[in-house]
Design a protein around this motif. Structure first.
Motif, PDB file in Angstrom:
ATOM      1  N   SER A 159       0.809  -1.223   0.000  1.00  0.00           N
ATOM      2  CA  SER A 159       0.000   0.000   0.000  1.00  0.00           C
ATOM      3  C   SER A 159       0.838   1.266   0.000  1.00  0.00           C
ATOM      4  CB  SER A 159      -0.933   0.031   1.210  1.00  0.00           C
ATOM      5  OG  SER A 159      -1.804  -1.062   1.175  1.00  0.00           O
ATOM      6  N   VAL A 160       2.060   1.204   0.505  1.00  0.00           N
ATOM      7  CA  VAL A 160       2.840   2.435   0.619  1.00  0.00           C
ATOM      8  C   VAL A 160       3.809   2.576  -0.554  1.00  0.00           C
ATOM      9  CG1 VAL A 160       2.668   2.526   3.112  1.00  0.00           C
ATOM     10  CG2 VAL A 160       4.559   1.306   2.076  1.00  0.00           C
ATOM     11  N   THR A 161       4.139   3.842  -0.874  1.00  0.00           N
ATOM     12  CA  THR A 161       5.090   4.064  -1.962  1.00  0.00           C
ATOM     13  C   THR A 161       6.367   4.695  -1.435  1.00  0.00           C
ATOM     14  OG1 THR A 161       4.164   6.226  -2.398  1.00  0.00           O
ATOM     15  CG2 THR A 161       3.269   4.380  -3.642  1.00  0.00           C
ATOM     16  N   GLN A 162       6.367   5.091  -0.165  1.00  0.00           N
ATOM     17  CA  GLN A 162       7.559   5.715   0.413  1.00  0.00           C
ATOM     18  C   GLN A 162       7.943   4.967   1.672  1.00  0.00           C
ATOM     19  OE1 GLN A 162       5.589   9.391   0.915  1.00  0.00           O
ATOM     20  NE2 GLN A 162       6.600  10.363  -0.813  1.00  0.00           N
ATOM     21  N   TYR A 255       2.354   3.408 -10.329  1.00  0.00           N
ATOM     22  CA  TYR A 255       3.742   2.990 -10.178  1.00  0.00           C
ATOM     23  C   TYR A 255       3.835   1.492 -10.473  1.00  0.00           C
ATOM     24  CZ  TYR A 255       1.565   2.038  -5.685  1.00  0.00           C
ATOM     25  OH  TYR A 255       0.702   1.626  -4.717  1.00  0.00           O
TER      26      TYR A 255
ATOM     27  N   ARG B 238      -4.826  12.384   2.081  1.00  0.00           N
ATOM     28  CA  ARG B 238      -3.397  12.158   2.327  1.00  0.00           C
ATOM     29  C   ARG B 238      -3.120  12.152   3.836  1.00  0.00           C
ATOM     30  NH1 ARG B 238       1.553  10.092   1.354  1.00  0.00           N
ATOM     31  NH2 ARG B 238       3.192  11.383   2.242  1.00  0.00           N
ATOM     32  N   PHE B 241      -4.081   8.941   5.237  1.00  0.00           N
ATOM     33  CA  PHE B 241      -3.175   7.858   4.849  1.00  0.00           C
ATOM     34  C   PHE B 241      -1.919   7.849   5.717  1.00  0.00           C
ATOM     35  CE2 PHE B 241       0.120   5.944   2.073  1.00  0.00           C
ATOM     36  CZ  PHE B 241      -0.509   4.757   1.756  1.00  0.00           C
ATOM     37  N   LYS B 402      -0.736   8.449  -1.720  1.00  0.00           N
ATOM     38  CA  LYS B 402       0.365   7.584  -1.295  1.00  0.00           C
ATOM     39  C   LYS B 402       1.719   8.292  -1.313  1.00  0.00           C
ATOM     40  CE  LYS B 402      -1.762   3.286  -2.769  1.00  0.00           C
ATOM     41  NZ  LYS B 402      -1.580   2.122  -3.647  1.00  0.00           N
ATOM     42  N   SER B 403       1.922   9.181  -2.299  1.00  0.00           N
ATOM     43  CA  SER B 403       3.252   9.773  -2.414  1.00  0.00           C
ATOM     44  C   SER B 403       3.286  11.236  -1.988  1.00  0.00           C
ATOM     45  CB  SER B 403       3.768   9.658  -3.851  1.00  0.00           C
ATOM     46  OG  SER B 403       3.550   8.366  -4.337  1.00  0.00           O
ATOM     47  N   GLY B 404       2.148  11.795  -1.627  1.00  0.00           N
ATOM     48  CA  GLY B 404       2.135  13.166  -1.125  1.00  0.00           C
ATOM     49  C   GLY B 404       2.329  14.234  -2.184  1.00  0.00           C
TER      50      GLY B 404
END
Lengths: 306, 427
Positions: A159-162, A255, B238, B241, B402-404
Motif C-alpha cells: 500500500s505504501v510508496t515511500q 507505479y 493524504r 493515509f 500515497k506519495s504526497g
C-alpha cells in the motif's frame, strides 16, 4: 491434366502429405498469430473505439498520442528498470544455486527438486500467497510477524510508496518462481563440463575463484547466453504477478505498471480503445526487437562458432 | 495397406478437428438457435447475459424469470470471471448477447459506437419518475435512455457502536471529526478506519469531491473540481493515509466485511451488500453513516450509488423482441424485481415504489441506507467520465494519497486529460 495433378502431388504423394501434415498448423498460425498481428498494425492507424472494423483513418495520430502520454512513457521506463534489475539478479541467483547444488555431497536430488518445485507453481497463485499471507499489511502477516520480533511496526507492503516496498514483494515473488528453472539449465551445463578440465586446473594449482573464472564460466557460455535471452523475454512479458499483486477494484496504481498492464487497461478494459492499444503494442514490439538485436550483437547469440 | 488406411483415417479426423477449432471458436453465444426445439418453433430466440452474482440462488432466479417469459425463448448465460471485458469483446462480433447487463449502464463509447439501442420508449413518465433519479441520469445520454436499472447498490460508512462508545466518540459528521475519531479508535490491535488497501484511491475519489460540494463534471459537462475545496478535500485523504490510523494491507479489501467483522478496524467504508454478514457477526452493534461533509461550512454528506442496467445490443437479430423482454422483466414484473433485490443478496430495488415494499429495508441501518440513497446519492461516475478520465484521476489520487504529491498540480493534470476526452466524445 492428370500429369499436372501428378506433378503437384509429387513423388509418392510427398507434396500432398506435406500439405496434410503441415497445413493445419500453418492455418492455425495464420488465423491465431499472423492475421491478429497484421490486424493490430492496421488498427493502430485508425480511431478504433469499441470496434475492430474502424473507418476513421488517423494516420500516425495514435502513435503520437502514445508517445506523448506520460503514463505510457513512464510504464516503458518502469519496465526497462525492472528488466535491468531482475535479469542480472536472477542470473546470479540461479547460477549460485546451481553451483551449490552441484557441489552438494548428499541429498543432491532433494535440493534440486526443492529449488525446482516453485517453477511448477502458477504465477497467479504465488502472487496471491505473497499478497495475502506473506506480505499482507496487518500485524499477523508473515513478514510483519518477523518484524514484530524486533519490535518494528507492521509495514503495509503493497500500500505504501515511500519507501517503495512493493518492489520487494514483486521481485521476491518472481525470483522464487523463476530461479529454480534457470538453476536446472545451469546444472545441465555444469554437468557437461569435462572433469578432466578441473583435474588439469588442479594440477596447475588453480583453486576457488580462479577455477570459476577461467573454467566454469567460459564453459557455461552457451547456457548463459540462452538463460540471458530467456530472462529478458520473461522480463518483457511481465504481467501476471504485477497484475495480481497490485491491481484492485479501483484499477492499477501508476507505479510499477509495466506496459502490458497499461495497454491491457487501455485496450481491453472498459476503455476498448483498440487504436491506441495497438499503437502502444507496436511501439513495444519495436523496442523489444531493438533490445533483442542489441543483446544478440553483444553476447553473440547465433554466431556460428558457438 | 491396412495400416496406411487407418493412418489416413486418423489424419482425416485430425485435420477435421483442427479446421473446426479454427473455424468454430467462440460460436457458443448461449443462445438457443431454435433448430432443436420444436415447441419454440415461431418464437424468437434471445440470449441474455449476466455477470456472476456471488449470492446463492441468483442464477436459478434469473433462469426462472427467463423461462416464465411467454413471448420468446430466452437463454441465460451466466458469466464468471471478467464479465465487462468478455461482454465488450462479444459486442464486436455477431455472436454477442441480445440482452445484457452492464455496470451503470453501457459505456459512453458503446453508445457512441452504436452498439446499444435506445430504450426510452419502454418507460412512460410516471414509471420513469419511480426509478432512482441519480441512476436514470447515469444511464441517459442526450435525452435517450440506454439501460433500465435492475437493482441499486451503494457504498457507505459502517461503524462499531460499542467501540465508539468505549472510546467516547460520537459518529463523525465532518471529515475532520472522522480523522479525529479514527485516531481515538486506533489501538495496537484495532485500526480506526478501513477504506480499502489502497488508502481510498479506489472508492473515495467520488465522495471526496461530493463532500466538498463539487462533482466530477459540472451540470453543463465541464471539468468539475478545479477548485480549492477539492484540493483541501484530497489533502485530507493524504492526511488520513499518513495518520497511522488507517488499516492497510488487510487480507480482504473494502468490499468484503471480514476486516470489520474480525475486529481489524472500528469503521469501514464498504458496500450495502455486506449487511447480512455484518448483522450475523455483530448483531445490532453497528451503525451507518454517509461519507461526511468536508467541514461545518463546506459541502454535503454523500454516498456513491450504482446499478447494473439491462441493455439491448444493436447487433441483436431481434431488437424489438429483446426490448419487449427488457420491458417485461425490469418494468412490468414488479414482484420479480422485488424478489431479485431481496431474496438473494442485499440490494435496494431500483424503484421507489418497490423499495417501500421491501421488508428488510424498513428498520435499522438498512432503513438509514435507503434514506442516504435518496438524500445523498450520487451515481458513481457521470456517463461522460470515460475510462481514460477515470485512469487519469485514479493515478492522480494514487500520487496524492500515497506519495504526497501536491493536489493542485495533480488536479490540473487530470483536467487536461478530461477536457481532451470530453472534446473527443462530444466534439
Amino acid at each position: 491434366m492428370s500429369q499436372v495433378t501428378a506433378r503437384l502431388r509429387g513423388r509418392y504423394d510427398r507434396n500432398l502429405w506435406f500439405a496434410i501434415f503441415v497445413g493445419p498448423f500453418v492455418l492455425g498460425l495464420l488465423v491465431f498469430v499472423y492475421i491478429p498481428i497484421v490486424w493490430s498494425v492496421v488498427l493502430s492507424f485508425f480511431d478504433a473505439h469499441n470496434t475492430v472494423t474502424p473507418t476513421k483513418f488517423v494516420g500516425l495520430g495514435n502513435y503520437l498520442d502514445m508517445l506523448r502520454d506520460a503514463a505510457f512513457r513512464s510504464s516503458l521506463i518502469t519496465f526497462v528498470v525492472f528488466a535491468a534489475f531482475i535479469v542480472p539478479t536472477t542470473f546470479v541467483l540461479s547460477l549460485g544455486l546451481a553451483l551449490l547444488v552441484n557441489r552438494a555431497r548428499f541429498a543432491k536430488t532433494f535440493f534440486r527438486s526443492v529449488f525446482f518445485l516453485p517453477t511448477a507453481s502458477s504465477y497467479v497463485v504465488a502472487a496471491l500467497i505473497w499478497k495475502l499471507s506473506i506480505f499482507n499489511g496487518v500485524r499477523f502477516g508473515l513478514a510483519n510477524t518477523v518484524l514484530g520480533w524486533f519490535a518494528i511496526e507492521p509495514v503495509a507492503w503493497l500500500s505504501v510508496t515511500q519507501p517503495p516496498w512493493y518492489w520487494l514483494v514483486i521481485v521476491s515473488a518472481r525470483m522464487w518462481l523463476q530461479a529454480g528453472f534457470y538453476m536446472i539449465l545451469f546444472l545441465a551445463g555444469l554437468q557437461r563440463i569435462s572433469p578432466s578440465l578441473y583435474e588439469a586446473a588442479a594440477i596447475d594449482g588453480a583453486t576457488g575463484w580462479r577455477v570459476l573464472r577461467y573454467i566454469t564460466l567460459p564453459q557455461l557460455r552457451a547456457t548463459s547466453t540462452a538463460v540471458l535471452l530467456l530472462l529478458l523475454i520473461n522480463a518483457f512479458q511481465a504481467f501476471d504477478e504485477f497484475y495480481n499483486l497490485l491491481s484492485s477494484a479501483g484499477g492499477y496504481p501508476p507505479y510499477a505498471r509495466p506496459p502490458l498492464v497499461y495497454l491491457y487497461y487501455a485496450a481491453l478494459g472498459q476503455g476498448q480503445d483498440f487504436g491506441h492499444g495497438s499503437a502502444g503494442a507496436v511501439i513495444l514490439t519495436l523496442l523489444i526487437a531493438i533490445v533483442a538485436l542489441a543483446q544478440g550483437r553483444i553476447v553473440g547469440l547465433g554466431r556460428r562458432d558457438d | 495397406m491396412g495400416s496406411g488406411f487407418s493412418r489416413r483415417r486418423l489424419l482425416g479426423v485430425g485435420g477435421g478437428l483442427a479446421a473446426m477449432a479454427v473455424a468454430g471458436c467462440g460460436s457458443n453465444t448461449g443462445r438457443d438457435t431454435g433448430s432443436g426445439g420444436s415447441s419454440s418453433g415461431s418464437k424468437p430466440a434471445l440470449a441474455q447475459w449476466y455477470h456472476q452474482y456471488g449470492e446463492a440462488g441468483t442464477q436459478q432466479a434469473v433462469q426462472r424469470y427467463a423461462k416464465e417469459y411467454p413471448d420468446a425463448t430466452v437463454t441465460v448465460q451466466w458469466s464468471p470471471g471478467d464479465y465487462d471485458k468478455k461482454t465488450a469483446a462479444a459486442l464486436l462480433t455477431d455472436n454477442g448477447p441480445d440482452v445484457f447487463e452492464y455496470g451503470n449502464g453501457p459505456s459512453i463509447d458503446m453508445i457512441k459506437g452504436g452498439q446499444v439501442v435506445d430504450l426510452s420508449d419502454l418507460l412512460d413518465d410516471t414509471t420513469k419518475a419511480d426509478f432512482t433519479p441519480s441512476l436514470m441520469a447515469r444511464m441517459t445520454y442526450q435525452d435517450k435512455l440506454y439501460a433500465i436499472p435492475q437493482v441499486t447498490d451503494m457504498q457507505l460508512l459502517v461503524y462499531r457502536k460499542s467501540l465508539l462508545e468505549q472510546a467516547g466518540v460520537q459518529p463523525p459528521q465532518t471529515v475532520d471529526e472522522l480523522l479525529a475519531a479514527a485516531k481515538k479508535l486506533t489501538t495496537d490491535k484495532v485500526k480506526g478506519l478501513f477504506v480499502g488497501n489502497d488508502g481510498g484511491v479506489g472508492i473515495l475519489g467520488g465522495p471526496a469531491l461530493w463532500s466538498a460540494g463539487l462533482d466530477y463534471l459540472t451540470e453543463d459537462n465541464q471539468f468539475g473540481f478545479d477548485d480549492p475545496a477539492a484540493v483541501e478535500s484530497l489533502r485530507k485523504l493524504r492526511e488520513l493515509f499518513t495518520s497511522k490510523t488507517l488499516l492497510l494491507g488487510a487480507p480482504t479489501d473494502w468490499s468484503d466485511p471480514s476486516a470489520f467483522t474480525q475486529g481489524l478496524t472500528a469503521m469501514q467504508f464498504t458496500g450495502l451488500w455486506t449487511f447480512p454478514a455484518i448483522q450475523k457477526a455483530l448483531p445490532d452493534d453497528f451503525g451507518v453513516l454517509p461519507w461526511p461533509k468536508l467541514n461545518a461550512s463546506t459541502g454535503k454528506p454523500s454516498v456513491p450509488v450504482g446499478a447494473y442496467g439491462s441493455t439491448v445490443s444493436a447487433k441483436s437479430k431481434n431488437v424489438d423482441a429483446a426490448k419487449k423482454f427488457v420491458k417485461w422483466l425490469w418494468v412490468d414484473q414488479a414482484d420479480k424485481q422485488l424478489d431479485f433485490a431481496q431474496s438473494y443478496g442485499f440490494h435496494i430495488p431500483a424503484r421507489k415504489s418497490l423499495a417501500e415494499k421491501a421488508d428488510k429495508l424498513k428498520s435499522g441501518p438498512a432503513a438509514d441506507a435507503v434514506k442516504f440513497v435518496n438524500e445523498n446519492g450520487h451515481a458513481q461516475t457521470p456517463i461522460l467520465w470515460s475510462p481514460k478520465s477515470g485512469t487519469a484521476y485514479s493515478d492522480a489520487l494514487n500520487r496524492i494519497i500515497k506519495s504526497g504529491s501536491d493536489p493542485a498540480t495533480e488536479i490540473k493534470a487530470v483536467k487536461a486529460v478530461v477536457e481532451a476526452e470530453l472534446k473527443r466524445i462530444t466534439g
